[in-house]
Enzyme design. Structure first.
Site, PDB file in Angstrom:
ATOM      1  N   HIS A  64       0.899  -1.214  -0.058  1.00  0.00           N
ATOM      2  CA  HIS A  64       0.175  -0.050  -0.149  1.00  0.00           C
ATOM      3  C   HIS A  64       0.913   1.296   0.198  1.00  0.00           C
ATOM      4  O   HIS A  64       0.903   2.025  -0.920  1.00  0.00           O
ATOM      5  CB  HIS A  64      -0.958  -0.112   1.266  1.00  0.00           C
ATOM      6  CG  HIS A  64      -1.917   1.099   1.200  1.00  0.00           C
ATOM      7  ND1 HIS A  64      -3.216   1.303   2.083  1.00  0.00           N
ATOM      8  CD2 HIS A  64      -1.767   2.323   0.161  1.00  0.00           C
ATOM      9  CE1 HIS A  64      -3.715   2.180   1.748  1.00  0.00           C
ATOM     10  NE2 HIS A  64      -3.371   2.796   0.827  1.00  0.00           N
ATOM     11  N   GLU A  84       0.417   7.701  -3.652  1.00  0.00           N
ATOM     12  CA  GLU A  84       1.256   7.536  -2.491  1.00  0.00           C
ATOM     13  C   GLU A  84       2.444   8.564  -2.144  1.00  0.00           C
ATOM     14  O   GLU A  84       2.916   8.752  -1.239  1.00  0.00           O
ATOM     15  CB  GLU A  84       1.630   6.102  -2.513  1.00  0.00           C
ATOM     16  CG  GLU A  84       0.771   5.022  -2.306  1.00  0.00           C
ATOM     17  CD  GLU A  84       0.067   5.303  -1.004  1.00  0.00           C
ATOM     18  OE1 GLU A  84       0.643   5.334   0.215  1.00  0.00           O
ATOM     19  OE2 GLU A  84      -1.164   5.278  -0.688  1.00  0.00           O
ATOM     20  N   HIS A 130       1.933  11.070   0.721  1.00  0.00           N
ATOM     21  CA  HIS A 130       2.963  10.758   2.040  1.00  0.00           C
ATOM     22  C   HIS A 130       4.189  11.007   1.692  1.00  0.00           C
ATOM     23  O   HIS A 130       5.130  11.395   2.793  1.00  0.00           O
ATOM     24  CB  HIS A 130       2.486   9.250   2.076  1.00  0.00           C
ATOM     25  CG  HIS A 130       1.207   8.773   2.267  1.00  0.00           C
ATOM     26  ND1 HIS A 130       0.566   9.275   3.463  1.00  0.00           N
ATOM     27  CD2 HIS A 130       0.343   8.138   1.498  1.00  0.00           C
ATOM     28  CE1 HIS A 130      -0.866   8.551   3.409  1.00  0.00           C
ATOM     29  NE2 HIS A 130      -0.913   8.049   2.085  1.00  0.00           N
TER      30      HIS A 130
END
Ligand SMILES: *[C@@H]1O[C@H](CO)[C@@H](O)[C@H](O)[C@H]1NC(C)=O
Length: 411
Positions: A88, A146, A150
């Site tokens: 993930h 992603e 992040h």
């Protein structure tokens, strides 16, 4: 799976809005396979464990020093190989569990595939195409999300931290290299299967059976999230020493439980093909990022102390001929035995013998050698340095007179 799809779908929308097309200048790309180096030491305090204010946030991850490597088990629809969890992401939570997202929209790169290929990370890209896959098949959008959500929040990945002359996006390439490298050290499917916990259309498992299997394999307790009573996501927690580019990941117990109930957990089968290799390979003998260590964990090894001598068959330290240790497992989790029997740590000392319960060790890469670690520490200590035929008991930690590290050297 509905939950996973929903979360990704909703976040992807905002990531796309932020990420306008970013062209890459082909003239300033690194040569193939070039990897950047942070120049940071990994001997200082781990993130979230500093006792004084750290000023060099290129070499100390802050405020997001609590890292989560999250993995999916997606079965509806099935995503990725049937015998592997999938990536993930790698998220920088603050030390108290709060977090920031979308920290620098000026670095919301698009076309991650081209970025990786152009900067020598095509191996990472091929791995991602298999193991970092989106539930709706929108892999590129998932990777962009992603990174922008992040990745841009890592202090150690600020562009000011990069070596001068680094091409645009080099820190994102480092991020993807690191996430892939770390994921390879966390083979959840393999660890569960080794404890008899395999996907099934009928069986259920208890949370404690799952977490204790993972704890004995990895040394730490991860957090597990469920969706409709079925395993869906796992989070492995870390602190970081040095930079996300090439620092050391220190595995820690999850600071909180995930959403799974304690009993009756389903682990549904995935449809689709297996990863092909039987079990995922774990070629990187340390929790580290971009540079694979050339030599993996040997299956037969001598254990050499950093000062003098090596370990004998009973696990004692001596200057006599080194014993051969048989190693089984992966670098992040292995057991050892000698001709005398299993090796284990009991009451703080290492012994090998017929009645000994095998302990789980790990290997930490340091300056080109692989160091023996127990409970994440590479420190070993004895009452005296051996000479002649004397044998010294080997203790964990640093509480005796002579401190040393122990290198695992292929026999
Ligand atoms: C650790 O360093 C960070 C970054 O400088 C700082 O914000 C934090 O207050 C420090 N923690 C302690 C306990 O000094």
């Amino acid at each position: 799976m509905i939950a996973a799809a929903f979360v990704l779908g909703s976040l992807v929308g905002s990531a796309l809005a932020d990420s306008l097309f970013t062209p890459f200048d082909l003239s300033d790309l690194f040569a193939r396979n070039a990897q950047i180096s942070s120049g940071c030491s990994t001997t200082g305090s781990a993130s979230c464990h500093n006792t004084t204010k750290q000023s060099d946030l290129c070499c100390f991850e802050a405020p997001g020093g609590l890292l989560l490597q999250t993995q999916f088990w997606d079965t509806d629809p099935s995503t990725g190989p049937s015998d592997s969890w999938t990536i993930h992401g790698l998220w920088p939570d603050n030390c108290d569990g709060t977090y920031s997202e979308n920290c620098d929209s000026s670095r919301d790169y698009t076309d991650i595939s081209s970025l990786l290929t152009a900067q020598g990370a095509s191996d990472t890209l091929s791995y991602m195409q298999k193991y970092w896959v989106d539930i709706n098949g929108k892999d590129e959008t998932f990777w962009e999300h992603e990174w922008s959500t992040h990745g841009t929040c890592y202090s150690t990945l600020n562009t000011a931290c990069l070596p001068s002359g680094s091409p645009k996006g080099a820190e994102a390439v480092a991020f993807f290299n690191t996430v892939v490298g770390l994921f390879k050290t966390l083979p959840t499917y393999e660890w569960l299967a080794a404890a008899g916990i395999t996907p099934s259309s009928s069986k259920t498992y208890t949370l404690s059976a799952i977490t204790s299997a993972l704890k004995s394999a990895s040394g730490v307790t991860p957090a597990l999230d469920c969706s409709s009573g079925a395993l869906n996501q796992i989070s492995y927690y870390f602190n970081l020493k040095g930079s996300l580019i090439d620092g050391d990941f220190v595995a820690i117990d999850a600071p909180k439980k995930g959403s799974c109930a304690s009993t009756g957990l389903k682990y549904p089968l995935k449809t689709g093909s297996s990863s092909g290799s039987g079990t995922p390979t774990v070629p990187i003998p340390h929790y580290s990022g971009s540079t694979p260590t050339p030599t993996g964990l040997p299956s037969k090894a001598h254990l050499q102390a950093s000062t003098t001598g090596s370990l004998l068959t009973a696990g004692t330290w001596s200057t006599q001929t080194a014993a051969t240790y048989t190693i089984s497992g992966s670098a992040s989790s292995f057991t050892m035995s000698t001709s005398k029997g299993n090796c284990g740590v009991s009451s703080g000392s290492l012994t090998c013998g017929s009645g000994v319960t095998a302990s789980t060790f790990s290997a930490v890469s340091s300056s080109g050698s692989l160091l023996l670690a127990y409970s994440g520490s590479t420190s070993w200590t004895s009452d005296a340095s051996p000479s002649g035929t004397t044998q010294e008991t080997v203790y964990t930690g640093t509480s005796h007179s002579v401190d040393y590290t122990i290198a695992i050297v292929s026999a």
